[in-house]
Structures are given as structure tokens and as C-alpha cells.
Design an enzyme around this catalytic site. Structure first.
Site, mmCIF file in Angstrom:
data_model
loop_
_atom_site.group_PDB
_atom_site.id
_atom_site.type_symbol
_atom_site.label_atom_id
_atom_site.label_comp_id
_atom_site.label_asym_id
_atom_site.label_seq_id
_atom_site.Cartn_x
_atom_site.Cartn_y
_atom_site.Cartn_z
ATOM 1 N N ARG A 96 -8.481 17.062 -16.921
ATOM 2 C CA ARG A 96 -9.184 17.261 -18.194
ATOM 3 C C ARG A 96 -10.649 17.629 -17.964
ATOM 4 N NH1 ARG A 96 -4.103 17.449 -19.957
ATOM 5 N NH2 ARG A 96 -3.093 15.407 -20.039
ATOM 6 N N ARG B 187 3.049 18.900 -9.607
ATOM 7 C CA ARG B 187 2.172 17.738 -9.729
ATOM 8 C C ARG B 187 2.605 16.606 -8.793
ATOM 9 N NH1 ARG B 187 3.067 16.439 -15.854
ATOM 10 N NH2 ARG B 187 1.755 14.626 -15.324
ATOM 11 N N HIS C 279 5.962 8.198 -13.223
ATOM 12 C CA HIS C 279 6.443 7.820 -14.556
ATOM 13 C C HIS C 279 7.615 6.864 -14.343
ATOM 14 C CE1 HIS C 279 4.687 11.896 -14.932
ATOM 15 N NE2 HIS C 279 4.292 11.512 -16.133
ATOM 16 N N HIS D 259 7.826 16.754 -23.239
ATOM 17 C CA HIS D 259 6.918 17.027 -24.346
ATOM 18 C C HIS D 259 7.675 17.682 -25.509
ATOM 19 C CE1 HIS D 259 4.073 16.709 -20.967
ATOM 20 N NE2 HIS D 259 3.216 16.298 -21.867
ATOM 21 N N ASP E 162 4.359 6.380 -22.109
ATOM 22 C CA ASP E 162 3.790 7.731 -22.103
ATOM 23 C C ASP E 162 3.451 8.047 -23.564
ATOM 24 O OD1 ASP E 162 2.945 10.227 -21.255
ATOM 25 O OD2 ASP E 162 4.763 10.668 -20.128
#
Length: 329
Positions: free
Chosen positions: A72, A136, A167, A179, A248
Site C-alpha cells: 500500500r 505473493r 491465510h 475477492h 480476512d
């Protein structure tokens, strides 16, 4: 003080009057920031200070700063990093490079008042791993994943930042993006125990963890791990994770029902904290009401995790930058 079983993301780069009042009244455990909240270091320091001032305590402030596609805080104010899997592949000493990368990330976070990072990832790379996740990750075998995740977590702690293991209990077999849709895994629990869940069991001493929105049909065919009491029992008893478990993001479309329904189901299943990220005021009000106050065991786990926060160890940042560059050729 009774805390709400939530972590919220503010809407913008400064707090609104409404957010200040809502956070003061609701008392979420902490906050999470995203790219929409970030402009430059001075602005971000003000925002993190204002978030803590709103609740009147040293609340944890989280971020997803993995490096690579998921970071970010970006150039020109902060370093850019390779995707984790690319770095693991390219480095002459992958584990040393992993530690340095994450020690540098921790220094950047601590400098702006962020003290929790949503990493390491202990999911195992599979042939079918969705592209939203694959680069990732750290590797395709349990030993590599565990060693790299441990290096990441250790680097964060040395830099004054708490790691969040994710996760839980394993997202590597997901062939769809959670998502947007709900991944399902149809292999036996024995196979999951030996492979997917194994890294999390080896890392179960990390004090904070984040769930995976994914269905393991051999254990619970009806609900993703986040909202499944059966899966939460596996996480606690079989994997042995006794840290603070947060969901999450509740806004992800792998979950069904309203955000309030999702929050309520997550807490009922055994999650300690629900994570709501999009900054939408009406949703935050609904989620806070549905999540309710933290349970006593959740508060104990939170206190144990936050007690690990410490001042960063002294380190030669320029020396580490040069070493990482050399390791990456």
C-alpha cells in the site's frame, strides 16, 4: 475497557468528524490502512496518530505491505519490492534476502506509526493457485514455506512490527479469486493435514493470524473456514493455533449475506476479530453491532499479541539495502 471485536479501515487520508466520534464510541481493537489512506510519510504519521487519539490508547494499526503487487506504501516515498516468489527464485541466498526485505519493510512501517503487518503468507504454491495469490507466496514445498515465513516474521518483530500469519488454514489450492467467488477444495483431511495445514502448524506460535475464505469440503462442505465452527476447531485443536484470529476482509465476495451477517457468523464460528476494510460508514455501524464486544479469551489473545510490540533493534539500513541488492544481482 470493553473493546469491540472489530478492526476498521478509515475512508480517506484524514479522519472525518463522524469517524472520530464513531471510533471513540465503538472502540474497535484497531485499524487497517490502504492505498486510499496514504499520500506521504508526514500525512500517514498524522493519520496513525489521529486514529490512536480517537480511541484514546495505543491501538494496533495494520497494513498489507507484503512487497510486490500487494503493497500500500509505494514509490516515490517508499521502496518497491519484487513479488515474493520472484525474489525467492532470483536471490542467491533466498532466506537471507527474505529476512532483509522484511526488515526493511518493518523499518518503513514503524517510521509512520504502523505496528502490525498482514504477513507472512504460509500458503503453499500449487499448479492451480490463482494468479491473484501465486506470486505473493514463498514456495511449493512445506519446508521452504515454513523457513521463509519464519524469516519474515522474525524480521518484522526485530523491526518493532507484529506479523499476522495468513491465510489460515491454507489458501494455496484456491483456483478462483476469493475477492470475487468462493474457492472450494475437495481433497481429504489427511492430505490437507500433511501438506496445506502443515506450515501453519509449524508456525502456530505466531501471535496473530488471518483466516482464509475457502471451503474444505471434507471438513465442512457448507461454510468457508472464516464462518465454519468445524474449521475453527481444526485450526485451534489440530493446527494448534492459539493466537488472535481475525477474519480476512468481510467485504470479499467469497462470503455470503450482508456484512452484518458475515460478522455475526464469523464470531459465532470462533473468530476473535472481524476485519472490515472498505471504510463505508453504514457498513461499519452494522458490523460493529453484529460483532459485539470481544470475548474474554479474545481479549487475552490480543493482550498477549500486543505485548510483543517493542522498539526496533538497531540495524544498518543502508547496509541491508546494499546486501539485498547484491543478493538479487
Amino acid at each position: 475497557m470493553a473493546l469491540n471485536a472489530t478492526i476498521f479501515g478509515p475512508e480517506g487520508r484524514t479522519l472525518t468528524d463522524w469517524e472520530r466520534d464513531f471510533f471513540r464510541e465503538t472502540q474497535p481493537l484497531g485499524f487497517i490502512v490502504f492505498a486510499r489512506n496514504i499520500d506521504n510519510p508526514d500525512q500517514l504519521r498524522r493519520l496513525t496518530a489521529d486514529l490512536r487519539d480517537a480511541v484514546g490508547r495505543n491501538a494496533p494499526i495494520l497494513i498489507d505491505q507484503e512487497g510486490g503487487r500487494v503493497q500500500r506504501m509505494r514509490a516515490p516515498h517508499w521502496r518497491e519490492y519484487l513479488p515474493a516468489l520472484d525474489q525467492m527464485t532470483n536471490a542467491t541466498d533466498p532466506m537471507r534476502a527474505q529476512w532483509i526485505r522484511n526488515r526493511l519493510i518493518a523499518a518503513e512501517l514503524h517510521d509512520v506509526g504502523i505496528d502490525v503487518n498482514c504477513a507472512p503468507l504460509a500458503d503453499v504454491v500449487e499448479d492451480q493457485t490463482h494468479p491473484v495469490l501465486k506470486n505473493r507466496l514463498y514456495g511449493a514445498d512445506v519446508e521452504t514455506v515454513v523457513t521463509a515465513a519464519r524469516a519474515c516474521a522474525d524480521a518484522f518483530l526485530a523491526g518493532g512490527v507484529l506479523p499476522v500469519l495468513k491465510h489460515i488454514p491454507g489458501y494455496g489450492r484456491a483456483a478462483v479469486d476469493s475477492h470475487k467467488d468462493l474457492p472450494r477444495v475437495d481433497v481429504s483431511q489427511a492430505e490437507l493435514d500433511a501438506h496445506d495445514f502443515a506450515p501453519f502448524k509449524a508456525l502456530n506460535d505466531i501471535a496473530m493470524g488471518m483466516t482464509a475464505h475457502i471451503v474444505f469440503s471434507d471438513i465442512d462442505a457448507d461454510a468457508p473456514a472464516t464462518t465454519s465452527a468445524k474449521m475453527m476447531q481444526v485450526i485451534r485443536d489440530d493446527i494448534g493455533f492459539d493466537g488472535l484470529i481475525m477474519t480476512d476482509d468481510l467485504s470479499m465476495e467469497a462470503l455470503s449475506g450482508s456484512v452484518a451477517d458475515r460478522a455475526r457468523a464469523s464470531v459465532r464460528a470462533g473468530c476473535d476479530i472481524v476485519l472490515h476494510c472498505n471504510g463505508e460508514a453504514e457498513e461499519m455501524v452494522a458490523v460493529a453491532a453484529a460483532a459485539g464486544e470481544m470475548t474474554e479469551p479474545a481479549q487475552t489473545r490480543a493482550n498477549r499479541a500486543l505485548a510483543q510490540r517493542k522498539s526496533p533493534e538497531n540495524v544498518d539500513i543502508q547496509g541491508l539495502e546494499a546486501e539485498l541488492a547484491a543478493l538479487l544481482g
